[in-house]
Enzyme design. Sequence first.
Site, short mmCIF file in Angstrom:
data_model
loop_
_atom_site.label_atom_id
_atom_site.label_comp_id
_atom_site.label_asym_id
_atom_site.label_seq_id
_atom_site.Cartn_x
_atom_site.Cartn_y
_atom_site.Cartn_z
N GLU A 244 70.07 26.63 44.48
CA GLU A 244 69.99 25.24 44.00
C GLU A 244 71.08 24.40 44.65
O GLU A 244 72.21 24.83 44.76
CB GLU A 244 70.14 25.23 42.48
CG GLU A 244 70.12 23.86 41.86
CD GLU A 244 68.83 23.11 42.19
OE1 GLU A 244 67.74 23.63 41.93
OE2 GLU A 244 68.94 21.98 42.73
N LYS B 130 73.27 28.84 50.62
CA LYS B 130 74.00 28.12 49.57
C LYS B 130 75.52 28.30 49.73
O LYS B 130 76.28 27.33 49.69
CB LYS B 130 73.53 28.63 48.21
CG LYS B 130 74.28 28.05 47.04
CD LYS B 130 74.08 26.55 46.90
CE LYS B 130 75.01 25.98 45.85
NZ LYS B 130 74.91 24.53 45.75
N LEU C 294 84.35 13.31 53.97
CA LEU C 294 85.55 13.14 54.77
C LEU C 294 86.51 12.18 54.09
O LEU C 294 87.29 11.52 54.76
CB LEU C 294 85.21 12.61 56.17
CG LEU C 294 84.85 13.62 57.26
CD1 LEU C 294 84.94 12.96 58.63
CD2 LEU C 294 85.76 14.85 57.24
N GLY D 222 92.18 12.72 49.94
CA GLY D 222 92.63 12.50 48.56
C GLY D 222 92.99 13.80 47.88
O GLY D 222 93.61 14.68 48.47
N CYS E 188 81.75 24.65 41.08
CA CYS E 188 81.08 25.31 42.21
C CYS E 188 81.98 25.54 43.41
O CYS E 188 82.31 26.68 43.73
CB CYS E 188 79.85 24.49 42.62
SG CYS E 188 78.56 24.52 41.36
N LYS F 291 85.12 28.10 43.33
CA LYS F 291 84.78 29.52 43.14
C LYS F 291 83.91 30.03 44.28
O LYS F 291 84.04 31.20 44.69
CB LYS F 291 84.08 29.73 41.78
CG LYS F 291 82.63 29.26 41.74
CD LYS F 291 81.90 29.73 40.50
CE LYS F 291 80.49 29.18 40.38
NZ LYS F 291 79.56 29.61 41.41
N ARG G 46 85.72 21.44 34.68
CA ARG G 46 86.03 22.78 35.20
C ARG G 46 86.76 22.62 36.54
O ARG G 46 86.28 21.94 37.43
CB ARG G 46 84.74 23.60 35.41
CG ARG G 46 84.08 24.02 34.12
CD ARG G 46 82.79 24.78 34.37
NE ARG G 46 81.74 23.94 34.93
CZ ARG G 46 80.52 24.38 35.27
NH1 ARG G 46 80.22 25.65 35.10
NH2 ARG G 46 79.64 23.55 35.77
N1 LIG Z 1 76.74 23.06 38.18
C1 LIG Z 1 76.23 22.74 39.34
O1 LIG Z 1 76.29 21.59 39.81
C2 LIG Z 1 75.51 23.79 40.17
C3 LIG Z 1 74.80 23.39 41.32
C4 LIG Z 1 74.18 24.37 42.09
C5 LIG Z 1 74.30 25.70 41.74
N2 LIG Z 1 75.02 26.04 40.64
C6 LIG Z 1 75.12 27.46 40.30
O2 LIG Z 1 74.31 27.65 39.16
C7 LIG Z 1 74.84 28.67 38.33
C8 LIG Z 1 75.04 28.12 36.93
O3 LIG Z 1 76.00 27.11 36.99
P1 LIG Z 1 76.24 26.12 35.76
O4 LIG Z 1 77.20 25.10 36.23
O5 LIG Z 1 74.93 25.69 35.19
O6 LIG Z 1 76.96 27.14 34.73
P2 LIG Z 1 77.14 26.97 33.17
O7 LIG Z 1 78.30 27.84 32.82
O8 LIG Z 1 77.17 25.52 32.82
O9 LIG Z 1 75.81 27.56 32.53
C9 LIG Z 1 75.53 28.93 32.41
C10 LIG Z 1 74.66 29.12 31.17
O10 LIG Z 1 74.18 30.45 31.14
C11 LIG Z 1 74.21 30.92 29.81
N3 LIG Z 1 74.18 32.38 29.81
C12 LIG Z 1 75.18 33.24 30.15
N4 LIG Z 1 74.73 34.51 30.07
C13 LIG Z 1 73.44 34.44 29.67
C14 LIG Z 1 72.44 35.42 29.42
N5 LIG Z 1 72.69 36.71 29.58
N6 LIG Z 1 71.23 35.00 29.02
C15 LIG Z 1 70.96 33.67 28.87
N7 LIG Z 1 71.87 32.71 29.10
C16 LIG Z 1 73.09 33.09 29.50
C17 LIG Z 1 75.50 30.32 29.26
O11 LIG Z 1 75.50 30.31 27.85
C18 LIG Z 1 75.45 28.93 29.87
O12 LIG Z 1 74.74 28.02 29.05
C19 LIG Z 1 76.12 29.12 39.04
O13 LIG Z 1 75.83 30.21 39.86
C20 LIG Z 1 76.48 27.93 39.87
O14 LIG Z 1 77.28 28.28 40.98
C21 LIG Z 1 75.60 25.13 39.84
#
Ligand SMILES: NC(=O)c1ccc[n+]([C@@H]2O[C@H](COP(=O)([O-])OP(=O)(O)OC[C@H]3O[C@@H](n4cnc5c(N)ncnc54)[C@H](O)[C@@H]3O)[C@@H](O)[C@H]2O)c1
Length: 445
Positions: free
Chosen positions: A160, A216, A262, A265, A272, A275, A342
Amino acid sequence: MNTDDSRPGARVTVTGIGYLGLTHAVCLAEMGHEVLAVDTDAGKVAQALGGIAPFFEPGLEELLRKQLDAGRLTFTTSHAEAAGFGDFHFLCVGTPQAPDGSADLSQLYAAADALAPHLAGPCLIAGKSTVPVGTARALATRIAERAPAGARAEVIWNPEFLREGTAVRDSLSPDRIVLGAASQQAADRLKQVYAKLIRHGVPMLVMDLETAELVKMSANAFLATRLSFINALAEVCEATGADVTALVGALAYDERIGRRFLTPGLGYGGGCLPKDVRAFGAVAAELGLGSLATLLDEVDTINLRCRSRAVDLAREVAGGSLAGWRVGILGVAFKPGSDDVRNSASLDVCGRLAAEGAVVTVHDPVALPSAALVRPDLRYAESALTAVTDADLVLHLTDWEEYRLIDPRVLGAVVSQRHVIDARSALDEQRWRSAGWSFHALGRP
Ligand SMILES: NC(=O)c1ccc[n+]([C@@H]2O[C@H](COP(=O)([O-])OP(=O)(O)OC[C@H]3O[C@@H](n4cnc5c(N)ncnc54)[C@H](O)[C@@H]3O)[C@@H](O)[C@H]2O)c1
C-alpha cells in the site's frame, strides 16, 4: 473517482483497522464490495461500528458512515467470522520496529494464525502491510501448515502506498496498484477487487512476490534518502554560510531532480519511513549487502540529527540556554493532515526543549489528544494564539496550512519576544521579518 457502478462486488475481509486497514476497508466498500473488517482491539471495533474513526483522516469518517448506512461494511473481533465471510482476505496489521531495528512481524503471524484454521475453501490472502522481502513466502508456508486440508489459500502481496492526510484520495485514485503473485490465476482474481480502479485507468503492475515486497521498501527508502540528502546539504550550508532554500530552488529546476521530497527542515517521522528505512537496512545487513545497510543507516542518522540541529538553533537564539524560556510550538503531528504522532520529529523536539528547561506550550489543529497521550508533561493550547502568548520563542514544527496563513503581526502582538524558527521551510520569511520578527531556519544564514 466516480465509484458508482452496478456490477456486483466481491465479499472481502480486512484484518487490522489502523491507519491503513480502516481506510482500505472503507474504500473497498466505496468500490462496491461487501466488507467485513476485523481487529483484536475491541474498542476500535466498537468505535468503527458507531461510525467513529479512531484517528483523524480527512474524509474518512464521512465515508465510514456512508458505507455503514449502506450495509456494505461491518466490523468484528472474530477472525473465525472473517474466515467464513469471503474469498479475499487483506492483511493490514502493523509491522512495527523490533528492538534490533528489523521489522516485528508478530502481528502479521498472529493474524494469519488466527485466520488460517477457519478457512473453509480456496481463497486469496493479500498482504498489504510493509514487510521485508521474503515475508510473503514465509507466511504462505505458515498458513498452509495451519489451514484445513482443501482450503488452498494462496498468499499474494499488494503493498500500500497511501499517505496519511490524503489516504482516502490515495486509495480511490492510486498512482499504481502493485501486485506480487506466484500464479497468474491469483493475479487475475485480485484484479476483480480493483476492477473499478483499473477501468478508470489506474495501472496494475503484476510481478513476483519478492519484487512486490521490495517495491514498497524501496519507495520509502528512496523518499527518505532524498530528504536526508537535502538535510545533509542544509548542514553544508550552515557550515559555509550558504542558503539551502535558494539551493533547493535552483536544483528543482532540473527536471531530473524536481522539487518533491526535497524540503529541508526537521526531516521525516511517522509510523512508516523511520521503521521501514531501518527494517530495509536490517535486511541488507542480513543479506551481506553492507553498502546499502551503511547508506540507509546514514540516512537515518542524518534524519535524526535534524532534530538536534533544531534544538541547537533554539538554544542559540535563546543566547546559550533554554532554561526558563517560554516556547510556543506550532504543530506536533508528524505531518500536516494527520493526528499521528508516532515518531514525530516535532514532538521529539518539544520533549528535548522541555528537557533543557524550556516551558513548552504546544498547539496543533488535530493532534493534541494523541500528543497528550504520549507526552502528558507538556502544556497544550487550543489555539495557536494561546500557545504563543507570552512566548520568548516560536517554533514552527509541522507544516499545517493554517500556520502558513497566520498573520505574524497578530502573533507578534501577544508574544514576549519576536523570535521564530521555521523548521519546515514553509513560512514567508519576508512577511515575518516585516512584522518585526527575527526569523531563523535550518540551513540558512
Ligand atoms: N500508516 C500509513 O500511512 C501506511 C501506509 C502504507 C503502508 N502502511 C503499512 O501498513 C501496516 C499497518 O500500518 P498502520 O499505520 O495502519 O498500523 P496501525 O498500528 O495503525 O494499525 C494496525 C492495526 O492492526 C491491529 N492488529 C494487530 N494485530 C492484529 C491481529 N492479530 N488481528 C487483527 N488486528 C490486529 C491493531 O489493533 C491495529 O488496529 C504497516 O505495515 C505499515 O507499514 C502504513
